[in-house]
Design a protein around this motif. Structure first.
Motif, PDB file in Angstrom:
ATOM      1  N   GLY A  18       0.816  -1.213   0.000  1.00 61.90           N
ATOM      2  CA  GLY A  18       0.000   0.000   0.000  1.00 61.90           C
ATOM      3  C   GLY A  18       0.842   1.252   0.000  1.00 61.90           C
ATOM      4  O   GLY A  18       0.527   2.239  -0.680  1.00 61.90           O
ATOM      5  N   ALA A  19       1.952   1.231   0.763  1.00 58.45           N
ATOM      6  CA  ALA A  19       2.842   2.391   0.794  1.00 58.45           C
ATOM      7  C   ALA A  19       3.501   2.597  -0.564  1.00 58.45           C
ATOM      8  O   ALA A  19       3.726   3.732  -1.006  1.00 58.45           O
ATOM      9  N   GLY A  20       3.834   1.492  -1.223  1.00 63.31           N
ATOM     10  CA  GLY A  20       4.396   1.616  -2.569  1.00 63.31           C
ATOM     11  C   GLY A  20       3.407   2.278  -3.516  1.00 63.31           C
ATOM     12  O   GLY A  20       3.788   3.132  -4.334  1.00 63.31           O
ATOM     13  N   LEU A  21       2.127   1.892  -3.407  1.00 66.95           N
ATOM     14  CA  LEU A  21       1.112   2.562  -4.215  1.00 66.95           C
ATOM     15  C   LEU A  21       0.962   4.019  -3.816  1.00 66.95           C
ATOM     16  O   LEU A  21       0.658   4.879  -4.652  1.00 66.95           O
ATOM     17  N   ALA A  22       1.155   4.307  -2.519  1.00 65.20           N
ATOM     18  CA  ALA A  22       1.097   5.703  -2.079  1.00 65.20           C
ATOM     19  C   ALA A  22       2.217   6.514  -2.715  1.00 65.20           C
ATOM     20  O   ALA A  22       2.028   7.676  -3.098  1.00 65.20           O
ATOM     21  N   TRP A 104      -9.491   8.732  -4.263  1.00 58.89           N
ATOM     22  CA  TRP A 104      -8.744   7.684  -3.564  1.00 58.89           C
ATOM     23  C   TRP A 104      -7.247   7.941  -3.642  1.00 58.89           C
ATOM     24  O   TRP A 104      -6.512   7.746  -2.663  1.00 58.89           O
ATOM     25  N   LEU A 105      -6.787   8.372  -4.826  1.00 60.48           N
ATOM     26  CA  LEU A 105      -5.360   8.591  -5.031  1.00 60.48           C
ATOM     27  C   LEU A 105      -4.802   9.590  -4.021  1.00 60.48           C
ATOM     28  O   LEU A 105      -3.782   9.326  -3.361  1.00 60.48           O
ATOM     29  N   PHE A 106      -5.472  10.723  -3.851  1.00 61.63           N
ATOM     30  CA  PHE A 106      -4.966  11.763  -2.961  1.00 61.63           C
ATOM     31  C   PHE A 106      -5.091  11.351  -1.494  1.00 61.63           C
ATOM     32  O   PHE A 106      -4.183  11.599  -0.694  1.00 61.63           O
ATOM     33  N   VAL A 107      -6.204  10.714  -1.137  1.00 58.92           N
ATOM     34  CA  VAL A 107      -6.377  10.299   0.257  1.00 58.92           C
ATOM     35  C   VAL A 107      -5.423   9.170   0.604  1.00 58.92           C
ATOM     36  O   VAL A 107      -4.829   9.145   1.690  1.00 58.92           O
ATOM     37  N   HIS A 108      -5.251   8.237  -0.325  1.00 62.79           N
ATOM     38  CA  HIS A 108      -4.379   7.098  -0.053  1.00 62.79           C
ATOM     39  C   HIS A 108      -2.928   7.521   0.085  1.00 62.79           C
ATOM     40  O   HIS A 108      -2.144   6.864   0.802  1.00 62.79           O
ATOM     41  N   PHE A 109      -2.545   8.572  -0.587  1.00 65.10           N
ATOM     42  CA  PHE A 109      -1.180   9.074  -0.442  1.00 65.10           C
ATOM     43  C   PHE A 109      -0.884   9.427   1.020  1.00 65.10           C
ATOM     44  O   PHE A 109       0.245   9.269   1.494  1.00 65.10           O
ATOM     45  N   VAL A 110      -1.906   9.852   1.746  1.00 67.45           N
ATOM     46  CA  VAL A 110      -1.718  10.233   3.154  1.00 67.45           C
ATOM     47  C   VAL A 110      -1.724   8.993   4.054  1.00 67.45           C
ATOM     48  O   VAL A 110      -0.750   8.700   4.752  1.00 67.45           O
ATOM     49  N   TYR A 111      -2.808   8.207   4.022  1.00 58.31           N
ATOM     50  CA  TYR A 111      -2.909   7.130   5.007  1.00 58.31           C
ATOM     51  C   TYR A 111      -2.064   5.909   4.646  1.00 58.31           C
ATOM     52  O   TYR A 111      -1.727   5.099   5.508  1.00 58.31           O
ATOM     53  N   GLY A 112      -1.702   5.762   3.365  1.00 52.85           N
ATOM     54  CA  GLY A 112      -0.875   4.624   2.985  1.00 52.85           C
ATOM     55  C   GLY A 112       0.475   4.649   3.669  1.00 52.85           C
ATOM     56  O   GLY A 112       0.960   3.629   4.182  1.00 52.85           O
ATOM     57  N   TYR A 117       4.273   3.621   8.534  1.00 55.33           N
ATOM     58  CA  TYR A 117       5.147   4.240   9.541  1.00 55.33           C
ATOM     59  C   TYR A 117       4.754   3.823  10.958  1.00 55.33           C
ATOM     60  O   TYR A 117       5.605   3.709  11.833  1.00 55.33           O
ATOM     61  N   VAL A 118       3.473   3.585  11.171  1.00 52.64           N
ATOM     62  CA  VAL A 118       3.022   3.113  12.489  1.00 52.64           C
ATOM     63  C   VAL A 118       3.377   1.639  12.668  1.00 52.64           C
ATOM     64  O   VAL A 118       3.728   1.203  13.785  1.00 52.64           O
ATOM     65  N   ALA A 119       3.313   0.863  11.591  1.00 53.60           N
ATOM     66  CA  ALA A 119       3.542  -0.585  11.698  1.00 53.60           C
ATOM     67  C   ALA A 119       4.992  -0.925  11.980  1.00 53.60           C
ATOM     68  O   ALA A 119       5.287  -1.848  12.755  1.00 53.60           O
ATOM     69  N   LEU A 120       5.947  -0.199  11.381  1.00 52.98           N
ATOM     70  CA  LEU A 120       7.361  -0.551  11.531  1.00 52.98           C
ATOM     71  C   LEU A 120       7.837  -0.470  12.983  1.00 52.98           C
ATOM     72  O   LEU A 120       8.502  -1.407  13.468  1.00 52.98           O
ATOM     73  N   PRO A 121       7.545   0.607  13.729  1.00 55.00           N
ATOM     74  CA  PRO A 121       7.977   0.610  15.143  1.00 55.00           C
ATOM     75  C   PRO A 121       7.308  -0.481  15.975  1.00 55.00           C
ATOM     76  O   PRO A 121       7.876  -0.940  16.964  1.00 55.00           O
ATOM     77  N   LEU A 122       6.106  -0.893  15.565  1.00 59.39           N
ATOM     78  CA  LEU A 122       5.427  -1.939  16.322  1.00 59.39           C
ATOM     79  C   LEU A 122       6.192  -3.256  16.283  1.00 59.39           C
ATOM     80  O   LEU A 122       6.078  -4.072  17.205  1.00 59.39           O
ATOM     81  N   TRP A 123       6.984  -3.469  15.225  1.00 65.94           N
ATOM     82  CA  TRP A 123       7.786  -4.686  15.160  1.00 65.94           C
ATOM     83  C   TRP A 123       8.824  -4.698  16.281  1.00 65.94           C
ATOM     84  O   TRP A 123       8.989  -5.714  16.979  1.00 65.94           O
ATOM     85  N   ALA A 124       9.518  -3.578  16.411  1.00 68.49           N
ATOM     86  CA  ALA A 124      10.540  -3.525  17.465  1.00 68.49           C
ATOM     87  C   ALA A 124       9.925  -3.679  18.846  1.00 68.49           C
ATOM     88  O   ALA A 124      10.401  -4.451  19.686  1.00 68.49           O
ATOM     89  N   VAL A 125       8.833  -2.953  19.080  1.00 69.08           N
ATOM     90  CA  VAL A 125       8.160  -3.047  20.371  1.00 69.08           C
ATOM     91  C   VAL A 125       7.555  -4.435  20.561  1.00 69.08           C
ATOM     92  O   VAL A 125       7.621  -5.039  21.648  1.00 69.08           O
ATOM     93  N   TRP A 157     -10.625   1.493   4.956  1.00 68.95           N
ATOM     94  CA  TRP A 157     -10.635   2.851   4.401  1.00 68.95           C
ATOM     95  C   TRP A 157     -10.643   2.837   2.875  1.00 68.95           C
ATOM     96  O   TRP A 157     -11.231   3.707   2.242  1.00 68.95           O
ATOM     97  N   SER A 158      -9.960   1.850   2.283  1.00 72.75           N
ATOM     98  CA  SER A 158      -9.805   1.838   0.827  1.00 72.75           C
ATOM     99  C   SER A 158     -11.078   1.397   0.117  1.00 72.75           C
ATOM    100  O   SER A 158     -11.405   1.907  -0.959  1.00 72.75           O
ATOM    101  N   ARG A 159     -11.802   0.426   0.694  1.00 72.31           N
ATOM    102  CA  ARG A 159     -12.960  -0.135   0.003  1.00 72.31           C
ATOM    103  C   ARG A 159     -13.981   0.918  -0.404  1.00 72.31           C
ATOM    104  O   ARG A 159     -14.375   0.983  -1.579  1.00 72.31           O
ATOM    105  N   PRO A 160     -14.487   1.759   0.513  1.00 71.84           N
ATOM    106  CA  PRO A 160     -15.501   2.741   0.086  1.00 71.84           C
ATOM    107  C   PRO A 160     -14.973   3.751  -0.910  1.00 71.84           C
ATOM    108  O   PRO A 160     -15.736   4.283  -1.717  1.00 71.84           O
TER     109      PRO A 160
END
Length: 390
Positions: A18-22, A104-112, A117-125, A157-160
């Protein structure tokens, strides 16, 4: 714990895609701005449809990602970009799905990017906390499952945003329906042409030839009447035989157009007559097709159902090797259902010269459907649904 880590890894991969698509969305924003400028300057207006096609592919990629994660497909509905440059540009701009994809393109650029960024620190924790929490205390992981929830949130978020608008869906359904009717009409025309050629061949090779021979024999009998009455009598006897044969062939041709037995006995009676003359032990079941108080199905529907049963029983007698067959006629709402089953060797297909293609065309002309199940070893089941106004 192992399963939790595996799911967290899948979720991270999902968020990474998803981030790559962002990131691609960011590049798209520049491309869209460039396209808008050159279009306004009336230079390279053909770039717009190609950009929209690329946008559709990007949104389609996200739809597949969401469908793969949730197990539920995300439908799409686009206007076709065909014709000249002006038509393609007009279709691209007027398509509501183009603007939904842009949203979708503009909104996904933000949340993607935010979700990754939230998921990566969760790995360490998670490795630290869940390792202790599960390894020492024997408890269930609490941090790593959050990564999966982030992937769920991305899909939610993406489906609708990716769903087509009701207007676009109606337009796409209408276009699909028009295409389906175009194919159906072509099949009906082909079937009608084949039927006319069959009737012409039967009349030319059979009935017409017999009538010509009959005319000749009557002429010879007239000449021989005074000189050789016995020869004239024999010629007239032969002529009478040919008249009867010609009448039989004419009845056969008429039955091929619309069997008179349908008019006389109705669909159920006509099918029972078919079953009795098929050479097989045929069981016919009827459920609500005909009643004394209710109306009959239209003549075209009855004829189609009759020919389906006739073709299926003929195939069963010739190819299946079975001695038994079952025919079921039923009425479900405003649909006439016909099912023919035999316990033979199976293997029936449209390309095998079994008449299935003609059957499909005849049914499709009435907006009906044909389902054929015929695995090797049997059984063969042909199910037909014909919509009709009762």
């Amino acid at each position: 714990m192992k399963e939790t880590v595996r799911r967290a890894g899948l979720a991270t991969a999902q968020l990474g895609k998803g981030a790559g698509l962002a990131l691609l969305s960011y590049l798209f924003m520049g491309l869209i701005l460039f396209t808008a400028v050159v279009t306004l300057l009336v230079v390279g207006a053909s770039v717009l449809p190609e950009t929209v096609l690329l946008l559709r592919r990007t949104a389609g990629c996200k739809r597949r990602l969401v469908a793969g994660w949730t197990g539920e497909p995300v439908p799409e509905a686009y206007l076709p970009l065909t014709g000249g440059v002006r038509d393609r540009v007009s279709a691209a701009v007027q398509d509501p799905s183009t603007w939904r994809d842009l949203r979708w393109l503009f909104v996904h650029f933000v949340y993607g990017w935010i979700l990754l960024y939230v998921a990566l620190p969760l790995w360490a924790v998670g490795v630290l906390v869940d390792g202790v929490w599960c390894g020492l205390l024997g408890r269930r992981a609490v941090v790593l499952p959050l990564i999966g929830r982030l992937a769920d949130l991305d899909a939610r978020w993406s489906r609708p945003l990716l769903l087509p608008s009701p207007e676009a869906q109606r337009t796409a359904d209408l276009a699909e329906r028009v295409e389906e009717l175009t194919v159906t009409r072509a099949g009906a025309v082909a079937a009608h042409g084949a039927e006319l050629r069959r009737i012409e061949r039967d009349l030319h090779d059979g009935t017409q030839a017999r009538l010509v021979s009959l005319s000749m024999r009557v002429g010879l009998a007239r000449r021989a009447y005074d000189k050789d009455p016995e020869a004239a009598k024999k010629l007239l006897d032969d002529a009478q035989d040919q008249v009867e044969e010609a009448l039989t062939e004419l009845r056969h041709v008429v039955r091929g157009i619309h069997p008179p037995i349908l008019t006389d006995r109705g669909l159920v009676g006509a099918v029972r007559a078919l079953a009795a003359s098929s050479g097989l032990d045929v069981t016919v079941r009827e459920d609500g097709v005909e009643s004394d108080s209710g109306p009959r199905a239209p003549a075209a529907v009855e004829a189609a159902a009759y020919f389906v049963v006739a073709e299926a029983l003929t195939n069963a007698a010739k190819h299946s090797g079975s001695e038994r067959a079952f025919v079921e006629l039923s009425r479900v709402g405003r649909v006439l259902r016909v099912a023919v089953r035999d316990e033979g060797r199976g293997g029936a297909d449209d390309a095998g010269g079994s008449g299935l293609l003609g059957m499909r065309r005849r049914v499709a002309a009435l907006d009906g459907t044909v389902e054929v199940s015929s695995p090797a070893g049997g059984p063969t089941v042909i199910e037909v649904e014909l919509p009709c106004a009762w």
